[in-house]
Design a protein around this motif. Structure first.
Motif, PDB file in Angstrom:
ATOM      1  N   ILE A  32       0.839  -1.204   0.000  1.00 34.41           N
ATOM      2  CA  ILE A  32       0.000   0.000   0.000  1.00 34.41           C
ATOM      3  C   ILE A  32       0.868   1.245   0.000  1.00 34.41           C
ATOM      4  N   ILE A  33       1.890   1.240   0.833  1.00 35.04           N
ATOM      5  CA  ILE A  33       2.775   2.404   0.951  1.00 35.04           C
ATOM      6  C   ILE A  33       3.434   2.735  -0.382  1.00 35.04           C
ATOM      7  N   ALA A  34       3.674   1.725  -1.210  1.00 34.55           N
ATOM      8  CA  ALA A  34       4.298   1.943  -2.518  1.00 34.55           C
ATOM      9  C   ALA A  34       3.485   2.893  -3.399  1.00 34.55           C
ATOM     10  N   HIS A  35       2.206   3.046  -3.101  1.00 36.42           N
ATOM     11  CA  HIS A  35       1.348   3.952  -3.878  1.00 36.42           C
ATOM     12  C   HIS A  35       1.489   5.408  -3.437  1.00 36.42           C
ATOM     13  N   PHE A  36       2.280   5.667  -2.400  1.00 32.02           N
ATOM     14  CA  PHE A  36       2.425   7.030  -1.878  1.00 32.02           C
ATOM     15  C   PHE A  36       3.907   7.408  -1.771  1.00 32.02           C
ATOM     16  N   PRO A  37       4.622   7.412  -2.905  1.00 33.30           N
ATOM     17  CA  PRO A  37       6.078   7.627  -2.857  1.00 33.30           C
ATOM     18  C   PRO A  37       6.495   9.019  -2.410  1.00 33.30           C
ATOM     19  N   ASP A  38       5.591   9.989  -2.472  1.00 35.50           N
ATOM     20  CA  ASP A  38       5.955  11.365  -2.141  1.00 35.50           C
ATOM     21  C   ASP A  38       5.593  11.752  -0.715  1.00 35.50           C
ATOM     22  N   ARG A  39       5.127  10.800   0.068  1.00 36.72           N
ATOM     23  CA  ARG A  39       4.721  11.109   1.434  1.00 36.72           C
ATOM     24  C   ARG A  39       5.665  10.493   2.445  1.00 36.72           C
ATOM     25  N   ARG A  40       5.809  11.157   3.570  1.00 31.42           N
ATOM     26  CA  ARG A  40       6.545  10.568   4.681  1.00 31.42           C
ATOM     27  C   ARG A  40       5.644   9.542   5.346  1.00 31.42           C
ATOM     28  N   VAL A  41       6.147   8.351   5.524  1.00 36.03           N
ATOM     29  CA  VAL A  41       5.352   7.258   6.072  1.00 36.03           C
ATOM     30  C   VAL A  41       6.058   6.646   7.277  1.00 36.03           C
ATOM     31  N   ILE A  42       5.300   6.433   8.337  1.00 31.73           N
ATOM     32  CA  ILE A  42       5.781   5.702   9.506  1.00 31.73           C
ATOM     33  C   ILE A  42       4.830   4.531   9.714  1.00 31.73           C
ATOM     34  N   SER A  43       5.345   3.318   9.555  1.00 33.39           N
ATOM     35  CA  SER A  43       4.556   2.116   9.798  1.00 33.39           C
ATOM     36  C   SER A  43       5.098   1.469  11.066  1.00 33.39           C
ATOM     37  N   ILE A  44       4.219   1.221  12.011  1.00 39.86           N
ATOM     38  CA  ILE A  44       4.625   0.869  13.374  1.00 39.86           C
ATOM     39  C   ILE A  44       4.539  -0.634  13.617  1.00 39.86           C
ATOM     40  N   ASP A  45       5.569  -1.186  14.237  1.00 41.14           N
ATOM     41  CA  ASP A  45       5.468  -2.504  14.855  1.00 41.14           C
ATOM     42  C   ASP A  45       4.906  -2.286  16.257  1.00 41.14           C
ATOM     43  N   LEU A  46       3.669  -2.672  16.473  1.00 37.97           N
ATOM     44  CA  LEU A  46       3.048  -2.465  17.776  1.00 37.97           C
ATOM     45  C   LEU A  46       3.654  -3.403  18.816  1.00 37.97           C
ATOM     46  N   ARG A  47       3.409  -3.114  20.065  1.00 40.31           N
ATOM     47  CA  ARG A  47       3.992  -3.865  21.184  1.00 40.31           C
ATOM     48  C   ARG A  47       3.869  -5.389  20.995  1.00 40.31           C
ATOM     49  N   GLY A  48       5.005  -6.067  21.122  1.00 35.93           N
ATOM     50  CA  GLY A  48       5.015  -7.517  21.016  1.00 35.93           C
ATOM     51  C   GLY A  48       4.910  -8.055  19.608  1.00 35.93           C
ATOM     52  N   HIS A  49       4.965  -7.174  18.612  1.00 33.25           N
ATOM     53  CA  HIS A  49       4.841  -7.570  17.214  1.00 33.25           C
ATOM     54  C   HIS A  49       6.071  -7.107  16.432  1.00 33.25           C
ATOM     55  N   GLY A  50       6.414  -7.852  15.388  1.00 32.49           N
ATOM     56  CA  GLY A  50       7.519  -7.442  14.540  1.00 32.49           C
ATOM     57  C   GLY A  50       8.802  -7.288  15.326  1.00 32.49           C
ATOM     58  N   ARG A  51       9.434  -6.106  15.187  1.00 34.77           N
ATOM     59  CA  ARG A  51      10.699  -5.837  15.881  1.00 34.77           C
ATOM     60  C   ARG A  51      10.505  -5.114  17.201  1.00 34.77           C
ATOM     61  N   SER A  52       9.259  -4.920  17.624  1.00 34.28           N
ATOM     62  CA  SER A  52       8.999  -4.279  18.915  1.00 34.28           C
ATOM     63  C   SER A  52       8.932  -5.326  20.013  1.00 34.28           C
ATOM     64  N   THR A  53       9.520  -5.001  21.138  1.00 36.01           N
ATOM     65  CA  THR A  53       9.510  -5.922  22.271  1.00 36.01           C
ATOM     66  C   THR A  53       8.201  -5.793  23.050  1.00 36.01           C
ATOM     67  N   GLY A  54       8.041  -6.654  24.035  1.00 35.64           N
ATOM     68  CA  GLY A  54       6.865  -6.600  24.892  1.00 35.64           C
ATOM     69  C   GLY A  54       6.210  -7.959  25.008  1.00 35.64           C
ATOM     70  N   GLY A  55       5.736  -8.251  26.202  1.00 34.72           N
ATOM     71  CA  GLY A  55       5.091  -9.529  26.457  1.00 34.72           C
ATOM     72  C   GLY A  55       3.593  -9.460  26.258  1.00 34.72           C
ATOM     73  N   PRO A  56       2.869 -10.421  26.799  1.00 28.55           N
ATOM     74  CA  PRO A  56       1.416 -10.447  26.670  1.00 28.55           C
ATOM     75  C   PRO A  56       0.757  -9.144  27.123  1.00 28.55           C
ATOM     76  N   ILE A  57      -0.359  -8.834  26.502  1.00 29.68           N
ATOM     77  CA  ILE A  57      -1.060  -7.564  26.689  1.00 29.68           C
ATOM     78  C   ILE A  57      -2.303  -7.794  27.535  1.00 29.68           C
ATOM     79  N   MET A  58      -2.451  -6.994  28.582  1.00 26.62           N
ATOM     80  CA  MET A  58      -3.600  -7.133  29.479  1.00 26.62           C
ATOM     81  C   MET A  58      -4.721  -6.155  29.128  1.00 26.62           C
ATOM     82  N   HIS A  59      -4.362  -5.017  28.532  1.00 25.17           N
ATOM     83  CA  HIS A  59      -5.351  -3.980  28.216  1.00 25.17           C
ATOM     84  C   HIS A  59      -4.922  -3.304  26.912  1.00 25.17           C
ATOM     85  N   TRP A  60      -5.881  -3.084  26.024  1.00 23.15           N
ATOM     86  CA  TRP A  60      -5.535  -2.508  24.720  1.00 23.15           C
ATOM     87  C   TRP A  60      -5.010  -1.083  24.833  1.00 23.15           C
ATOM     88  N   ASN A  61      -5.286  -0.404  25.928  1.00 21.86           N
ATOM     89  CA  ASN A  61      -4.744   0.940  26.092  1.00 21.86           C
ATOM     90  C   ASN A  61      -3.225   0.933  26.278  1.00 21.86           C
TER      91      ASN A  61
END
Length: 258
Positions: free
Chosen positions: A17-46
């Protein structure tokens, strides 16, 4: 543009999807415990929303376009409430925001004695190619665009600590904890009513909560928002951005241009 992914996925599933927006600054996040972000099990979505608020603060983000899918869409709506001015508009693909009655029961959906099935997922793979071979013809992965599927597998693994093959970047117990705590942010509907920026809610077809491909999104969500717009797409499943990234990009562009 700020992208936030669904449970069990990672930042790089949005590359097509991001490839369709080459002229924009894009930040795609690895949320807690996903991808390259650390973190254990989640108790509350907040907890996840709080992490993203810290990121917004540290980068000084203002008037961004937020694009979220599923749990990531839920998260960005909460962040838009908690950090007014951070977003100019939101595009939410099937946010996990259900009808009011879903949040009424006090008991959790799952427990230690009755864990979510995701806790039993296979976590170890010899290589990304082995993961692709295992999942390519399985539901729902067989619906995915070819590039999205490969990005999901290649970037969804990390080298094992012992050097023997790879393991899921989102551990099964983390994925299961997100599903188990899906009622935790019971105030999200009140949050939605207070977010006064344009919000496009893109809903897929609904075929019941027991269908993983069904839309979980409350049909009245957009109407409850000051500037909500409901875009119902019964031709798509909950995995809409993965099925047709070009279509998703066109929706995002239309939301921006509006």
């Amino acid at each position: 543009m700020i992208f936030a992914h669904a449970t069990g996925f990672h930042a790089r599933v949005f590359d097509a999807i991001i490839a369709h927006f080459p002229d924009r600054r894009v930040i795609s996040i690895d949320l807690r415990g996903h991808g390259r972000s650390t973190g254990g099990p989640i108790m509350h979505w907040n907890e996840i929303a709080s992490d993203v608020c810290v990121l917004i603060d540290q980068l000084g983000i203002e008037s961004a376009v937020g694009i979220g899918h599923s749990m990531g869409a839920h998260t960005l709506l909460q962040v838009a409430h908690d950090r007014p001015g951070a977003f100019a508009r939101l595009v939410l693909f099937d946010p996990v925001i259900l009808a009011p009655e879903f949040y009424a029961p006090a008991e959790p959906l799952f427990s230690a004695d009755n864990p979510h099935p995701a806790a039993r997922r296979k976590r170890d793979f010899a290589s990304p190619e082995a993961m692709m071979e295992r999942f390519r013809e399985r539901d729902p992965y067989d619906l995915f665009d070819a590039r999205v599927f490969e990005d999901y597998c290649r970037h969804g693994l990390l080298p094992r600590a012992d050097g023997e093959g790879c393991e899921l970047a989102c551990p099964p117990e983390v994925e299961a904890s997100v599903y188990a705590s899906s009622r935790s942010n019971a105030g999200i509907l009140e949050t939605a009513r207070a977010v006064d920026i344009p919000v496009w809610v893109v809903r897929a077809r609904h075929s019941g909560l027991n269908d993983f491909k069904s839309s979980p999104t409350w049909s009245g969500l957009a109407a409850s928002m000051p500037q909500g717009r409901d875009l119902y797409r019964p031709d798509r499943t909950h995995f809409h951005p993965f099925e047709d990234p070009e279509d998703a990009a066109n929706i995002i562009r239309a939301a921006i241009d509006s």
